[in-house]
Scaffold this active site. Structure first.
Site, PDB file in Angstrom:
ATOM      1  N   ASP A   1      53.943  28.492 -27.570  1.00 56.08           N
ATOM      2  CA  ASP A   1      55.073  28.878 -26.744  1.00 56.08           C
ATOM      3  C   ASP A   1      55.027  28.026 -25.481  1.00 56.08           C
ATOM      4  O   ASP A   1      54.002  27.985 -24.793  1.00 56.08           O
ATOM      5  CB  ASP A   1      54.936  30.371 -26.389  1.00 56.08           C
ATOM      6  CG  ASP A   1      56.267  31.091 -26.352  1.00 56.08           C
ATOM      7  OD1 ASP A   1      57.184  30.569 -25.683  1.00 56.08           O
ATOM      8  OD2 ASP A   1      56.399  32.160 -26.975  1.00 56.08           O
TER       9      ASP A   1
ATOM     10  N   ASP B   1      60.614  28.530 -24.382  1.00 55.05           N
ATOM     11  CA  ASP B   1      61.069  29.774 -23.768  1.00 55.05           C
ATOM     12  C   ASP B   1      62.261  29.547 -22.833  1.00 55.05           C
ATOM     13  O   ASP B   1      62.214  28.645 -21.986  1.00 55.05           O
ATOM     14  CB  ASP B   1      59.881  30.343 -22.976  1.00 55.05           C
ATOM     15  CG  ASP B   1      60.119  31.742 -22.451  1.00 55.05           C
ATOM     16  OD1 ASP B   1      60.256  32.667 -23.262  1.00 55.05           O
ATOM     17  OD2 ASP B   1      60.163  31.910 -21.222  1.00 55.05           O
TER      18      ASP B   1
ATOM     19  N   GLU C   1      64.695  28.821 -27.200  1.00 60.23           N
ATOM     20  CA  GLU C   1      65.244  30.160 -27.045  1.00 60.23           C
ATOM     21  C   GLU C   1      66.488  30.068 -26.176  1.00 60.23           C
ATOM     22  O   GLU C   1      66.462  29.438 -25.122  1.00 60.23           O
ATOM     23  CB  GLU C   1      64.215  31.086 -26.392  1.00 60.23           C
ATOM     24  CG  GLU C   1      64.658  32.527 -26.448  1.00 60.23           C
ATOM     25  CD  GLU C   1      64.041  33.389 -25.358  1.00 60.23           C
ATOM     26  OE1 GLU C   1      64.053  34.616 -25.514  1.00 60.23           O
ATOM     27  OE2 GLU C   1      63.573  32.844 -24.346  1.00 60.23           O
TER      28      GLU C   1
ATOM     29  N   HIS D   1      59.108  39.866 -30.214  1.00 58.11           N
ATOM     30  CA  HIS D   1      58.484  40.686 -29.159  1.00 58.11           C
ATOM     31  C   HIS D   1      59.474  41.126 -28.082  1.00 58.11           C
ATOM     32  O   HIS D   1      59.092  41.847 -27.171  1.00 58.11           O
ATOM     33  CB  HIS D   1      57.356  39.874 -28.523  1.00 58.11           C
ATOM     34  CG  HIS D   1      57.885  38.663 -27.793  1.00 58.11           C
ATOM     35  ND1 HIS D   1      58.531  37.628 -28.444  1.00 58.11           N
ATOM     36  CD2 HIS D   1      57.917  38.367 -26.489  1.00 58.11           C
ATOM     37  CE1 HIS D   1      58.915  36.738 -27.544  1.00 58.11           C
ATOM     38  NE2 HIS D   1      58.563  37.149 -26.357  1.00 58.11           N
ATOM     39  N   ASP D   2      60.719  40.683 -28.170  1.00 55.21           N
ATOM     40  CA  ASP D   2      61.705  41.033 -27.143  1.00 55.21           C
ATOM     41  C   ASP D   2      62.697  42.107 -27.586  1.00 55.21           C
ATOM     42  O   ASP D   2      63.618  42.440 -26.838  1.00 55.21           O
ATOM     43  CB  ASP D   2      62.504  39.787 -26.735  1.00 55.21           C
ATOM     44  CG  ASP D   2      61.676  38.840 -25.890  1.00 55.21           C
ATOM     45  OD1 ASP D   2      60.746  39.314 -25.204  1.00 55.21           O
ATOM     46  OD2 ASP D   2      61.957  37.625 -25.905  1.00 55.21           O
TER      47      ASP D   2
END
Ligand code: GLC
Ligand code: CA
Length: 559
Positions: free
Chosen positions: A99, A204, A259, A332-333
């Site tokens: 990430d 990210d 993202e 995870h969001d």
């Protein structure tokens, strides 16, 4: 370097390290735990692992606030251990993605510590510093932007005597990407991991890295993400990414996925259209995750299947022949998908249906830890027991229009923590996640929902994931075929077709427990098709169709 497009055929498993597997008994997931589960990951049929941040971090946002980009958090292990994981993954034919979080750092990162000392030091322009405005003797932030997580997007730093910008938490100051020295640092980080043998990067909130240079206020003011037009998909971003590509990524056979919150398929095409201007391989879309909420998961609304279908089809159609999709329904969001778009009552049936629904589309499937065993939302009794940094502010804003007793429900069903409970490995104490005391609450359903139980049952969700991924891998119609949605108006069924050189796949998904009559669309004779995937044992066709059972899935192959 000649690039191959291996990423088009792969499937990816996402690890959120803190809750995956604890190898040393301190209650926190780590790389020793990962090492012990590589064979399990491989057995699912995926080709790569994406690690949510493993770097040293004060954990204001659990790793998305990085204080050292070139190291491993001591809770997770060491760089040496990471190299071992990388090596062992590669031996098993699994690629590894890191990430890359460079919209912001932690406020504890040495760059920020230096930067706050004020003008004149080499790091002073690494962040957005502004003096603020004096209005009627009162000090106010430089503009009216609001952050995603914690109210105003500006925090006053007494040491420097100025405000710094933070689009996320206060402890996540935004890097000034307009500064060429910052971009050199980013390239240096990229090279560090790619030289070590890492195969790709998940970037990210990369679409937030450009800001309108004057940082102007924005009206009307909204409580979250106010100022959006000045920091979402600004034209500068493409230039930064092109520079990273030219100077670094083009020299490695690596994969990149960006993202992109608040981004439409049309805008995504600016970055991912194949050809000269392509700067990323794939984009992580958000619109299909908004079918039961308003913009953010926290503002709950009843699930609207048509909204979900429109979002999927929009990306499928617009990217067709031009670019490649990243496919996901959990990470995870977001809270767990069975609890959202499926049914906990029909956990196994709806879990299988949802898996096939998104993985048979055109693109690269991503699977989030625990999704493959059908984990559902963690529900805690008190709002105070939740950990995520965004909850406090969301509750504060929501309390203005959501009745108090609904606030807890909002957090239970909408928070990111609902999907961050420890992975349920077995029916043993603490779900087999740790021999110590888990850092966070384990979902009470672990006695029934766990990997060991799924392993033993041939008809389990886990085994269905295996079957589905194995099917996808060998079927050109899934890997390469065109996508066409059918029965768009249905509020209960999602039906689509994939087609490729004479092969056709018909995917029928019911999103309800109700019985619904399905008539084969024109041009389809179900008796001529082969039923290749399903979630009920007996399957009849009556008068050219069937009546769906709860959350039924049927996939017919015609060749
Ligand atoms: C991304 C991450 C999320 C994080 C945010 C700020 O959206 O996926 O977990 O909180 O960026 O870094
Ligand atoms: Ca540990």
């Amino acid at each position: 370097m000649a690039k191959t497009q291996w990423y088009k055929d792969m499937a990816v498993y996402q690890i959120w390290p803190r809750s995956f597997c604890d190898g040393n008994g301190d209650g926190i997931g780590d790389l020793w735990g990962v090492l012990s589960k590589l064979d399990y990951i491989k057995s699912i049929g995926v080709d790569a692992i994406w690690f949510s941040p493993l770097y040293p971090s004060p954990n204001a946002d659990f790793g998305y606030d990085i204080s050292d980009y070139k190291n491993i958090h001591p809770d997770y292990g060491t760089l040496e251990l990471f190299r071992e994981v990388l090596d062992e993954a590669h031996k098993r034919g699994l690629r590894v993605f890191m990430d890359l979080v460079v919209n912001h750092t932690s406020d504890e990162h040495p760059w920020f510590q230096e930067s706050r000392k004020g003008p004149g030091n080499p790091y002073s322009e690494y962040y957005y510093w502004r003096p603020g405005r004096m209005v009627l003797g009162k000090r106010l932030p430089p503009n009216n932007w609001t952050s995603m997580f914690e109210g105003d997007a500006w925090a006053y730093d007494p040491e420097r005597g100025e405000y710094y910008l933070h689009l996320y938490a206060k402890k996540q100051p935004d890097l000034n990407m307009a500064n060429p020295r910052v971009r050199e640092e980013v390239k240096d980080i990229m090279r560090f991991w790619l030289d070590m043998g890492v195969d790709g990067l998940r970037e990210d909130v990369i679409t937030f890295t450009g800001k309108t240079p004057e940082l102007p206020s924005s009206y009307p003011k909204i409580p979250i993400a106010n100022g959006m037009k000045h920091f979402v998909n600004r034209p500068e971003v493409h230039g930064y990414l092109a520079e990273f590509k030219r100077d670094v990524l083009d020299h490695y056979d690596c994969f990149t996925v960006g993202e992109s919150p608040l981004t439409t398929a049309d805008v995504a095409l600016r970055y991912v259209t194949e050809g000269e201007d392509q700067v990323l391989d794939e984009m992580i879309a958000f619109s299909h995750m908004e079918a039961d909420c308003f913009k953010t998961d926290m503002i709950r609304r009843p699930f609207d299947l048509r909204k979900m279908k429109r979002a999927f089809s929009d990306w499928q159609e617009k990217l067709a022949g031009k670019a490649w999709n990243a496919l996901y329904i959990e990470n995870h969001d977001h809270p767990r998908i069975i609890s959202r778009y499926g049914s906990e009552e029909y956990r196994r049936e709806s879990g299988k249906m949802l898996a096939a629904m998104y993985m048979l589309q055109r693109g690269t499937p991503f699977i989030y830890q625990g999704q493959e065993i059908g984990m559902t939302n963690l529900r805690l009794e008190r709002v105070e027991d939740y950990e995520d940094v965004m909850i406090e502010n969301a509750v504060k804003i929501a309390s203005k229009f959501v009745p108090k007793k609904q606030l807890l429900h909002m957090v239970q069903e909408g928070s990111r923590d609902s999907a961050r409970s420890p992975m349920q490995w077995s029916a043993e104490e603490n779900a087999g996640f740790t021999t110590g005391k888990p850092w966070f609450f384990v979902n009470e359903n672990y006695k029934e929902v766990n990997a060991a139980a799924e392993e033993e049952d041939p008809d389990s969700l886990l085994n269905f994931y295996r079957e589905l991924l194995a099917f996808r891998k060998v079927q050109p119609v899934v890997l390469r075929g065109d996508y066409r949605e059918l029965m768009e108006d249905s509020r209960e069924l999602y039906v689509y077709e994939r087609s490729y050189e004479g092969q056709r796949l018909l995917v029928v998904c019911s999103f309800t427990a109700k019985l619904v009559r399905f008539d084969a669309p024109e041009g389809y004779d179900l008796s001529q098709g082969k039923l290749v995937l399903k979630n009920y044992e007996q399957n009849f066709v009556i008068a050219g169709g069937f009546t769906t059972r709860p959350y039924e899935l049927r996939v017919y192959l015609f060749e």
